[in-house]
Design a protein around this motif. Sequence first.
Motif, PDB file in Angstrom:
ATOM      1  N   ARG A 111       3.650  72.379  54.736  1.00 52.73           N
ATOM      2  CA  ARG A 111       4.233  73.711  54.621  1.00 52.73           C
ATOM      3  C   ARG A 111       4.454  74.344  55.989  1.00 52.73           C
ATOM      4  N   ALA A 112       3.700  73.894  57.007  1.00 57.70           N
ATOM      5  CA  ALA A 112       3.854  74.474  58.349  1.00 57.70           C
ATOM      6  C   ALA A 112       5.232  74.202  58.934  1.00 57.70           C
ATOM      7  N   GLY A 113       5.838  73.068  58.561  1.00 60.69           N
ATOM      8  CA  GLY A 113       7.216  72.809  58.939  1.00 60.69           C
ATOM      9  C   GLY A 113       7.403  72.095  60.274  1.00 60.69           C
ATOM     10  N   GLN A 114       8.660  71.776  60.537  1.00 62.06           N
ATOM     11  CA  GLN A 114       9.032  70.944  61.675  1.00 62.06           C
ATOM     12  C   GLN A 114       8.688  71.571  63.026  1.00 62.06           C
ATOM     13  N   ASP A 115       8.767  72.876  63.137  1.00 59.40           N
ATOM     14  CA  ASP A 115       8.454  73.510  64.420  1.00 59.40           C
ATOM     15  C   ASP A 115       7.018  73.232  64.833  1.00 59.40           C
ATOM     16  N   VAL A 116       6.106  73.228  63.874  1.00 62.48           N
ATOM     17  CA  VAL A 116       4.702  72.927  64.166  1.00 62.48           C
ATOM     18  C   VAL A 116       4.530  71.429  64.393  1.00 62.48           C
ATOM     19  N   TRP A 117       5.166  70.606  63.551  1.00 65.88           N
ATOM     20  CA  TRP A 117       5.030  69.149  63.688  1.00 65.88           C
ATOM     21  C   TRP A 117       5.462  68.671  65.074  1.00 65.88           C
ATOM     22  N   SER A 118       6.513  69.276  65.594  1.00 70.16           N
ATOM     23  CA  SER A 118       7.066  68.811  66.876  1.00 70.16           C
ATOM     24  C   SER A 118       6.087  69.009  68.030  1.00 70.16           C
ATOM     25  N   ARG A 119       5.057  69.847  67.811  1.00 65.95           N
ATOM     26  CA  ARG A 119       4.083  70.109  68.886  1.00 65.95           C
ATOM     27  C   ARG A 119       2.808  69.278  68.729  1.00 65.95           C
TER      28      ARG A 119
END
Length: 379
Positions: free
Chosen positions: A357-365
């Motif tokens: 649910r946190a999404g791609q912006d969080v995953w990318s970090r």
Amino acid sequence: MPTPVALVAGLHATARTAAVDRLLAEHPGSVALHHDLTDVTHGHVRRTVRDRTGVLDTADVRLAHGCVTCTVREDLLPQLVLRAPGAPLLIVDLWDSVEPRSVAEAIDCDEAQETLRLAAVLTALDAAALPEDLTRGDRLRDVGKPAAAGDLRYLAEVLTRQLEYPTALVLHGGDAEDQELSRRVLAHLAPFTPVHTVAALPPVTGARVCAGELAERMDPATAQLPGDTRTDEIVTAVWHSRRPLHPARLFEAIDELVTESVRSRGRFWLANRPDELLAWDAVAGIVSVEAAGPWLAALPQAAWDLVSPARRLAADLDWDPERGDRVQHLVFTGPDLDTARFRTLLGSCLLTDEEERAGQDVWSRYDDPFAPILAKENA
């Protein structure tokens, strides 16, 4: 009409020689070419040409750069073209550690289409040695089988490529128990490839074999991967998921995954690399992770016309409305493999519901321990 060419690969010369001898006996007038690469690291190769009566010719070949590619380009192909007229069959007896794919693709090229026809790719296997060879962690240079200066490949790594690529496998040697065990192993590692004995070799002078189609059976995006199978103590387990993998958790699980299985391979994606199809390849405890291009879902529709029909078909079969063709598809084979524990371990590497649910912006970090490996592969 183009002269048929049969490649015979294999780590063990005794098994290859038995297969080549059989082909020579079955096809009178055919000739076999072999390049001995024992001294290839010094730019020196010994070529032998023989028929069913014995050796016809030997020659020392000096190469500008000692490697298999040079040998094929500078000597093997010209020799095949020279000897093609009137020969019912040309047989290429490949050196121990040569992988058949590169040679097959060199022969099945536009320039040689009118003269040569790739008709079969065989790998001859020593039934007594096969199970142990698959678990050996030796480098080729440590066992006297390098195919070029600086050859850092592992023996088991080469063996898997020799047995997963060809049109047919040929068992030789060992007793009845060795033969049966080898057949069980091959049923897991190469389930779509027919297995023969030397005494019952398949026809090798038929229609042209397309090297591109053989390659698609191995390439990560289109590979024909084994399914869930149990044969006595040998177990193959398939793991499949749509959810992205957490890079750090997967990296921490690698040692356990590869040391408790003999062979594993497949394709996967990391949450922080959603556009990148990653290839997993491991044997005898040695694992390789490589970038294998983009997922089709990451490309504009117009770019789909630039990929092969097999690639598009594989994507269609894996397609998901949300993820596209992004998928975790890994296959593990080993003795008495605990499939439930393997799947639990791999499942723990996936993103949790909250992480998703946190999404791609969080995953990318996310910290990515695979980054140095992939950067080195792409360098």
